[in-house]
Design a protein around this motif. Structure first.
Motif, PDB file in Angstrom:
ATOM      1  N   TYR A 220       0.813  -1.213   0.000  1.00  0.00           N
ATOM      2  CA  TYR A 220       0.000   0.000   0.000  1.00  0.00           C
ATOM      3  C   TYR A 220       0.851   1.270   0.000  1.00  0.00           C
ATOM      4  CZ  TYR A 220       0.584  -0.189   5.164  1.00  0.00           C
ATOM      5  OH  TYR A 220       1.086  -0.258   6.440  1.00  0.00           O
ATOM      6  N   ASP A 221       2.126   1.162   0.389  1.00  0.00           N
ATOM      7  CA  ASP A 221       2.993   2.335   0.365  1.00  0.00           C
ATOM      8  C   ASP A 221       3.469   2.685  -1.041  1.00  0.00           C
ATOM      9  OD1 ASP A 221       2.935   3.170   2.993  1.00  0.00           O
ATOM     10  OD2 ASP A 221       4.535   1.813   3.618  1.00  0.00           O
ATOM     11  N   LEU A 222       3.174   1.832  -2.024  1.00  0.00           N
ATOM     12  CA  LEU A 222       3.511   2.182  -3.400  1.00  0.00           C
ATOM     13  C   LEU A 222       2.723   3.418  -3.834  1.00  0.00           C
ATOM     14  CD1 LEU A 222       5.202   1.367  -5.861  1.00  0.00           C
ATOM     15  CD2 LEU A 222       3.305  -0.093  -6.596  1.00  0.00           C
ATOM     16  N   GLU A 223       1.491   3.536  -3.355  1.00  0.00           N
ATOM     17  CA  GLU A 223       0.715   4.744  -3.653  1.00  0.00           C
ATOM     18  C   GLU A 223       1.397   5.967  -3.048  1.00  0.00           C
ATOM     19  OE1 GLU A 223      -1.869   8.092  -3.183  1.00  0.00           O
ATOM     20  OE2 GLU A 223      -1.140   6.892  -1.489  1.00  0.00           O
ATOM     21  N   TYR A 224       1.886   5.833  -1.835  1.00  0.00           N
ATOM     22  CA  TYR A 224       2.517   6.946  -1.122  1.00  0.00           C
ATOM     23  C   TYR A 224       3.752   7.444  -1.862  1.00  0.00           C
ATOM     24  CZ  TYR A 224       4.612   9.451   2.871  1.00  0.00           C
ATOM     25  OH  TYR A 224       5.169  10.399   3.702  1.00  0.00           O
ATOM     26  N   VAL A 225       4.621   6.527  -2.285  1.00  0.00           N
ATOM     27  CA  VAL A 225       5.890   6.949  -2.891  1.00  0.00           C
ATOM     28  C   VAL A 225       5.725   7.394  -4.336  1.00  0.00           C
ATOM     29  CG1 VAL A 225       7.231   5.474  -1.348  1.00  0.00           C
ATOM     30  CG2 VAL A 225       6.555   4.591  -3.592  1.00  0.00           C
ATOM     31  N   ASN A 226       4.570   7.115  -4.936  1.00  0.00           N
ATOM     32  CA  ASN A 226       4.299   7.591  -6.294  1.00  0.00           C
ATOM     33  C   ASN A 226       3.344   8.780  -6.315  1.00  0.00           C
ATOM     34  OD1 ASN A 226       5.977   5.952  -7.820  1.00  0.00           O
ATOM     35  ND2 ASN A 226       4.487   4.283  -7.940  1.00  0.00           N
ATOM     36  N   ASN A 227       3.058   9.337  -5.145  1.00  0.00           N
ATOM     37  CA  ASN A 227       2.154  10.481  -5.010  1.00  0.00           C
ATOM     38  C   ASN A 227       2.989  11.736  -4.783  1.00  0.00           C
ATOM     39  OD1 ASN A 227       0.313  12.458  -4.056  1.00  0.00           O
ATOM     40  ND2 ASN A 227      -1.050  10.870  -3.248  1.00  0.00           N
ATOM     41  N   ARG A 228       2.872  12.714  -5.659  1.00  0.00           N
ATOM     42  CA  ARG A 228       3.727  13.896  -5.576  1.00  0.00           C
ATOM     43  C   ARG A 228       3.524  14.680  -4.281  1.00  0.00           C
ATOM     44  NH1 ARG A 228       2.093  17.368 -10.668  1.00  0.00           N
ATOM     45  NH2 ARG A 228       4.182  18.193 -10.218  1.00  0.00           N
ATOM     46  N   ARG A 229       2.401  14.487  -3.620  1.00  0.00           N
ATOM     47  CA  ARG A 229       2.169  15.161  -2.343  1.00  0.00           C
ATOM     48  C   ARG A 229       3.185  14.711  -1.289  1.00  0.00           C
ATOM     49  NH1 ARG A 229      -2.747  13.756  -1.708  1.00  0.00           N
ATOM     50  NH2 ARG A 229      -2.402  11.961  -0.363  1.00  0.00           N
ATOM     51  N   ASN A 230       3.629  13.452  -1.379  1.00  0.00           N
ATOM     52  CA  ASN A 230       4.556  12.894  -0.396  1.00  0.00           C
ATOM     53  C   ASN A 230       5.961  12.694  -0.942  1.00  0.00           C
ATOM     54  OD1 ASN A 230       2.064  12.280   1.084  1.00  0.00           O
ATOM     55  ND2 ASN A 230       1.887  10.522  -0.287  1.00  0.00           N
ATOM     56  N   SER A 231       6.076  12.609  -2.256  1.00  0.00           N
ATOM     57  CA  SER A 231       7.279  12.057  -2.869  1.00  0.00           C
ATOM     58  C   SER A 231       8.006  13.062  -3.749  1.00  0.00           C
ATOM     59  CB  SER A 231       6.885  10.828  -3.705  1.00  0.00           C
ATOM     60  OG  SER A 231       7.967  10.358  -4.467  1.00  0.00           O
ATOM     61  N   ALA A 232       9.244  13.376  -3.369  1.00  0.00           N
ATOM     62  CA  ALA A 232      10.081  14.227  -4.216  1.00  0.00           C
ATOM     63  C   ALA A 232      10.378  13.531  -5.535  1.00  0.00           C
ATOM     64  CB  ALA A 232      11.378  14.563  -3.489  1.00  0.00           C
ATOM     65  N   ALA A 233      10.493  12.198  -5.489  1.00  0.00           N
ATOM     66  CA  ALA A 233      10.780  11.442  -6.709  1.00  0.00           C
ATOM     67  C   ALA A 233       9.634  11.574  -7.709  1.00  0.00           C
ATOM     68  CB  ALA A 233      11.020   9.974  -6.365  1.00  0.00           C
ATOM     69  N   ALA A 234       8.392  11.426  -7.229  1.00  0.00           N
ATOM     70  CA  ALA A 234       7.239  11.550  -8.119  1.00  0.00           C
ATOM     71  C   ALA A 234       7.064  12.985  -8.594  1.00  0.00           C
ATOM     72  CB  ALA A 234       5.979  11.068  -7.404  1.00  0.00           C
ATOM     73  N   ASP A 235       7.237  13.938  -7.686  1.00  0.00           N
ATOM     74  CA  ASP A 235       7.070  15.344  -8.054  1.00  0.00           C
ATOM     75  C   ASP A 235       8.100  15.766  -9.099  1.00  0.00           C
ATOM     76  OD1 ASP A 235       5.727  17.922  -7.582  1.00  0.00           O
ATOM     77  OD2 ASP A 235       7.670  18.540  -6.782  1.00  0.00           O
ATOM     78  N   ASP A 236       9.337  15.318  -8.915  1.00  0.00           N
ATOM     79  CA  ASP A 236      10.402  15.654  -9.870  1.00  0.00           C
ATOM     80  C   ASP A 236      10.086  15.096 -11.257  1.00  0.00           C
ATOM     81  OD1 ASP A 236      13.216  16.705 -10.257  1.00  0.00           O
ATOM     82  OD2 ASP A 236      13.524  14.613 -10.829  1.00  0.00           O
ATOM     83  N   GLU A 237       9.593  13.865 -11.303  1.00  0.00           N
ATOM     84  CA  GLU A 237       9.264  13.250 -12.586  1.00  0.00           C
ATOM     85  C   GLU A 237       8.097  13.959 -13.263  1.00  0.00           C
ATOM     86  OE1 GLU A 237       9.216  10.621 -15.854  1.00  0.00           O
ATOM     87  OE2 GLU A 237      10.756  11.167 -14.387  1.00  0.00           O
ATOM     88  N   LEU A 238       7.078  14.318 -12.492  1.00  0.00           N
ATOM     89  CA  LEU A 238       5.913  14.990 -13.071  1.00  0.00           C
ATOM     90  C   LEU A 238       6.266  16.393 -13.559  1.00  0.00           C
ATOM     91  CD1 LEU A 238       3.244  13.748 -10.517  1.00  0.00           C
ATOM     92  CD2 LEU A 238       3.293  13.216 -12.963  1.00  0.00           C
TER      93      LEU A 238
END
Length: 399
Positions: A220-238
């Motif tokens: 369930y933490d896969l949603e967390y780490v791919n959500n730009r609200r929580n994740s610098a990695a996701a935000d950087d990619e978006l």
């Protein structure tokens, strides 16, 4: 403001049970389940299920590992709160930057791939070079070293026999020793596993920061780490894509690397609702109605609570049919891949000795022994041998 500390839950509940506090039903972790049954604090619910065909019918929909985890001595005690299993994740853009289009499948392949990723000087969203591509969770905690179990089950290791006697360190092909040695070599010899694996806190926060290429997470933490609200990695990619979407599939799910490519497995756990042995007869049906709403179906015949928890937090569920629920499929595809979830859910195992009444004592002992191995203070074989001896002593103490 009050902030709950989940790690204190066991101790708080034991005090309430010992003190005879009024309580009709309660939340139970599978870690504590056998201990509380043996102490006489929980009430079986087989009679209530037998008198309630609609709820009883949901039993056939449960994943086998969840049903097993709520059963003790041939009696059913619980309805599921939530459940999940561990997954192997990798940062797809970082892997691509290092020249790979797929994650390693075996532990040996992972060693080779992670060394090359480190040598490629892949960078985090803040521009820092990643020194250790792999981050795992071997910090001592109340819930134990779930990553250790996950890696063993990925290689289909059997750690205990049917009588809960330890089979390690001489289990089949000495897989437990091989895996523990791989971890030690990864830290000290190959320098691909971060030494912070022994001290770091929430794994999902380290992953979300983009400082690791590989790791093990709750699904369930896969949603967390791919959500730009929580994740610098996701935000950087978006931002790189110029997208205003909420999720980016930066981290992807793969089978947990194993000794051999034909092996597959992972660890699962169960959180449940149980009636207490102090539940008053005049409140029994009300308590059961609450448990059904939370852990089975509502008056409309829907898994309302399980679906709601998934919608809010991506929490896993114990009912297999929900893997085909259109809303759950659509939401999963925003941050993950439902086909991979379905496939991995076929290979989930609970901890083999979790229903031993001595399991809480085992948890306290084995974690520091594993850490001593990872710190290079003792060999993998010696550490496993000490843990096995402690298990045999606990079995004797409880006989």
């Amino acid at each position: 403001d009050y902030n709950a500390v989940s790690g204190n839950y066991h101790d708080k509940m034991v005090a309430l049970h010992v003190g005879g506090a009024p309580m009709e039903c309660c939340y139970v972790r599978d870690d504590d389940f056998a201990e509380w049954v043996e102490a006489g604090w929980l009430r079986p619910c087989d009679d209530l299920l037998a008198a309630d065909p609609d709820t009883s019918a949901t039993t056939a929909d449960l994943f086998p590992y969840n049903l097993s985890s709520m059963t003790y001595g041939g009696q059913r005690y619980g309805l599921p709160y939530y459940t999940d299993f561990n997954i192997w994740i990798y940062n797809a853009p970082m892997l691509e930057a290092a020249g790979f289009d797929a994650p390693a499948r075996t532990l040996d392949e992972l060693t080779e791939q992670a060394v090359k990723v480190r040598e490629a000087r892949v960078r985090t969203p803040t521009g820092d070079v990643i020194e250790y591509p792999i981050m795992l969770n071997f910090r001592q905690s109340v819930l134990g070293f779930l990553d250790w179990w996950t890696l063993n089950y990925a290689s289909e290791a059997t750690l205990f026999d049917d009588d809960l006697n330890p089979t390690f360190p001489d289990d089949e092909d000495r897989r437990a020793e091989t895996i523990l040695q791989w971890l030690t070599d990864g830290i000290h010899r190959h320098r691909i596993i971060s030494p912070s694996s022994l001290t770091a806190g929430q794994m999902r926060d380290h992953v979300a920061s983009g400082r690791q290429v590989y790791g093990i997470l709750n699904k369930y933490d896969l949603e967390y780490v791919n959500n730009r609200r929580n994740s610098a990695a996701a935000d950087d990619e978006l931002k790189r894509r110029g997208s205003d979407a909420q999720h980016a599939k930066v981290y992807r799910m793969a089978p947990v690397p194993s000794i051999s490519a034909d092996q597959n497995g992972t660890l699962g756990w169960t959180r449940m609702y149980c009636l207490t042995s102090r539940c008053r007869e005049d409140r029994m049906q009300d308590a059961w109605a609450l448990m059904k709403f939370l852990g089975a179906k509502d008056a409309e015949g829907e898994y309302y609570t399980a679906r709601r928890w998934f919608r809010l937090r991506g929490l896993g569920f114990a009912y297999r049919s929900l893997l085909d629920d259109p809303d759950i499929v659509a939401q999963t595809e925003e941050w993950g891949e439902i086909d991979k979830v379905r496939e991995q859910s076929r290979h989930v195992r609970p901890r083999e000795n979790i229903k031993a009444p001595w399991f809480p004592d085992f948890k306290i002992y084995y974690q520091p022994e594993i850490q001593k191995v990872l710190l290079g203070q003792q060999s993998a074989r010696d550490g496993l041998g000490k843990i096995a001896q402690r298990c045999r002593q606990l079995i004797a103490d409880w006989s």
